[in-house]
Design an enzyme around this catalytic site. Structure first.
Site, PDB file in Angstrom:
ATOM      1  N   ASP A 105      39.199  37.152  38.628  1.00 33.16           N
ATOM      2  CA  ASP A 105      39.695  38.464  39.056  1.00 33.16           C
ATOM      3  C   ASP A 105      39.513  39.576  38.014  1.00 33.16           C
ATOM      4  OD1 ASP A 105      41.504  37.422  37.332  1.00 33.16           O
ATOM      5  OD2 ASP A 105      43.229  37.535  38.661  1.00 33.16           O
ATOM      6  N   GLU A 106      38.703  39.328  36.996  1.00 41.26           N
ATOM      7  CA  GLU A 106      38.450  40.379  36.000  1.00 41.26           C
ATOM      8  C   GLU A 106      36.953  40.471  35.694  1.00 41.26           C
ATOM      9  OE1 GLU A 106      41.778  40.127  32.610  1.00 41.26           O
ATOM     10  OE2 GLU A 106      41.029  38.196  33.316  1.00 41.26           O
TER      11      GLU A 106
END
Lengths: 409, 111
Positions: A105-106
């Site tokens: 998610d990054e």
């Protein structure tokens, strides 16, 4: 030239995806958690509503339920999350070809060379945010900085907490914004390091930044200097799009559904892990030279368990060889305690094309056979063909085949 | 030996990230597919030029170097054009060892 780097972070990624999938969950406290029966019953993601009840990522499921009885618990769908993460990578690549995925998610994006097409950094960040909302439906927060560490800390400490979801750290506002923060808000400072640093009287990031670097270097070597640099907002790391291209090691790790305490049972799992590692090594056309095995006991207090490795004389991509070595290491270091988790890895990888001829045995036939088995598995699934031992009670191959990262596919 | 302080090193981030092997595999496939070539799409004018070059090379019986598209990659071949099929927009190129048929739409360039 000054760089401009964004860190794009997806808000409660897994939980947000589940809310999009099931609109009825939209206004409820939702968490994504593994199966407690398989010992993966921890909170993988909590939506903002659940977080308001004090639910935290990585806490046990029962604890989360105690804080919020009306919690909606959803089982993870890992393949879906990875796929959506990949869709977001493709969206980011429209803004710059320098995109580095840091976690599911990054993602970092270096927009230095495309920024001139937009009025301001904030405007570009907002456009990226809006496009992700429009096409995927997930909220994101964006940290902006002249390097990766400031982008990351801008995101974690500011963008996640303000209304716009966008924040910038740079040399001009560093002292004012970053330095007053507690020392564990610094990237790379965990609970143990925090303890050491506070014992030295370094309570804030600013304290560390102004501490003489030579003392830090003396105590922690390179890592001490790295932390000092990060506190001063210095990070020269490039954004590397192809960073996942080369691999140093290929490994497989699993937490067992119950503690295994007989040698025969553990052998079954060692064999399965070895075959799985070998299959992935073959898939990438590598050979590996060092086999390592990691064994965790069920007892966290006493430091049981070990991590040992052995280097082969000839590089291999065969499960049989990995299995033999791993078993040998296991026999040597295991003292009979119940085993909770096991991992096997092959490292010192090299492309297969470079192999030297072995004087003793020729693995070509066996490798060809393995390749055919791999093809069958690719076509008909991981369980289409497997060792008979995997059908015993100890076998995990069939359960594993339905999972990614130990959670539902 | 490279460490986290080495200029240009990405070790700080490579050693701290958490990535599932399946996720990495997905990204590796993505990178590999980026290197794949696609069939060219040309405008009328460019195609007319190519046809002209093929016709002259045929008439002059000249050795040419052909760059063409096949299976998501570009390939090269040298030889002489020995026949042209204008209806099908194909031609035959004969090199020392073999003769093959090529379609106009696969052509990248002729030298």
């Amino acid at each position: 030239m000054d760089r401009t780097i964004f860190l794009v972070d997806m808000q409660s990624f897994y939980a947000s995806i589940e809310k999009i999938n099931q609109p009825s969950l939209q206004n409820k406290p939702v968490i994504v958690a593994g199966d407690p029966k398989q010992r993966s019953g921890i909170v993988l993601a909590a939506c903002p509503i659940a977080k308001k009840f004090g639910v935290k990522t990585a806490e046990p499921l029962w604890q989360a339920k105690a804080k919020c009885p009306e919690l909606e618990v959803v089982r993870p769908q890992m393949a879906l999350y990875l796929n959506i993460s990949y869709q977001i990578t493709k969206i980011l690549e429209q803004y710059s070809d320098l995109v580095e995925v840091y976690s599911v998610d990054e993602q970092f994006i270096d927009v230095t060379y495309t920024l001139h097409l937009f009025e301001t950094k904030e405007q570009l960040a907002k456009q990226i945010h809006d496009e992700i909302v429009d096409s995927i439906g997930v909220e994101s927060r964006i940290g902006i900085g002249p390097n990766k560490v400031l982008a990351k800390m801008a995101c974690d400490n500011f963008a996640k907490k303000n209304k716009t979801g966008i924040a910038e750290l740079n040399p001009a506002n560093l002292e004012k914004l970053l330095w007053p923060l507690p020392i564990d808000a610094l990237f790379g400072v965990g609970s143990r390091m925090k303890e050491h640093l506070t014992n030295m009287g370094l309570h804030t990031i600013g304290n560390l930044a102004q501490h003489p670097v030579k003392w830090l270097r003396k105590r922690w070597g390179i890592n001490g200097e790295v932390l000092w640099r990060l506190a001063n907002g210095i990070d020269q790391s490039p954004v590397v799009p192809r960073t996942h291209q080369t691999q140093k090691a290929i490994g497989h790790h699993m937490t067992l559904p119950r503690d295994y305490d007989t040698r025969a049972e553990i052998y079954v799992v060692i064999k399965e892990l070895s075959e799985e590692v070998a299959r992935r090594v073959r898939k990438q056309n590598y050979l590996g030279l060092t086999v390592s095995i990691q064994v965790q006991s069920n007892n966290f207090q006493e430091r049981q368990g070990f991590n040992r490795q052995l280097t082969l004389t000839d590089p291999t991509q065969l499960g049989r060889v990995i299995n033999r070595v791993a078993r040998c290491l296991f026999d040597q270091y295991w003292t009979g305690y119940p085993v909770r988790a096991l991992g096997i890895a092959l490292s010192q990888l090299m492309p297969k094309a470079e192999r030297q001829m072995s004087l003793f045995d020729d693995p070509t036939d066996e490798e060809q056979l393995a390749r055919i088995i791999d093809q069958i598995k690719e076509k008909y699934g991981l369980t289409a063909i497997m060792s008979a031992s995997s059908l015993s009670k100890a076998g995990q191959a069939r359960v594993r085949a339905t999972k990614i990262g130990g959670h539902n596919r | 030996m490279k460490n986290k302080l080495t200029a240009g090193s990405n070790l700080l981030w490579e050693s701290s990230r958490m990535m599932l092997p399946e996720h990495k595999a997905l990204l590796r496939e993505h990178e590999a597919s980026r290197d794949k070539k696609q069939r060219p799409s040309y405008d009328e004018q460019f195609l007319t030029d190519l046809v002209y070059q093929i016709e002259t090379a045929f008439i002059e019986n000249r050795m040419i170097k052909l760059t063409y598209y096949e299976d998501e990659a570009y390939h090269e071949r040298t030889g002489k054009i020995i026949a042209i099929n204008r209806e099908r927009q194909q031609f035959q190129l004969s090199s020392k060892t073999e003769t093959d048929r090529f379609s106009l739409i696969d052509l990248i360039s002729i030298e």
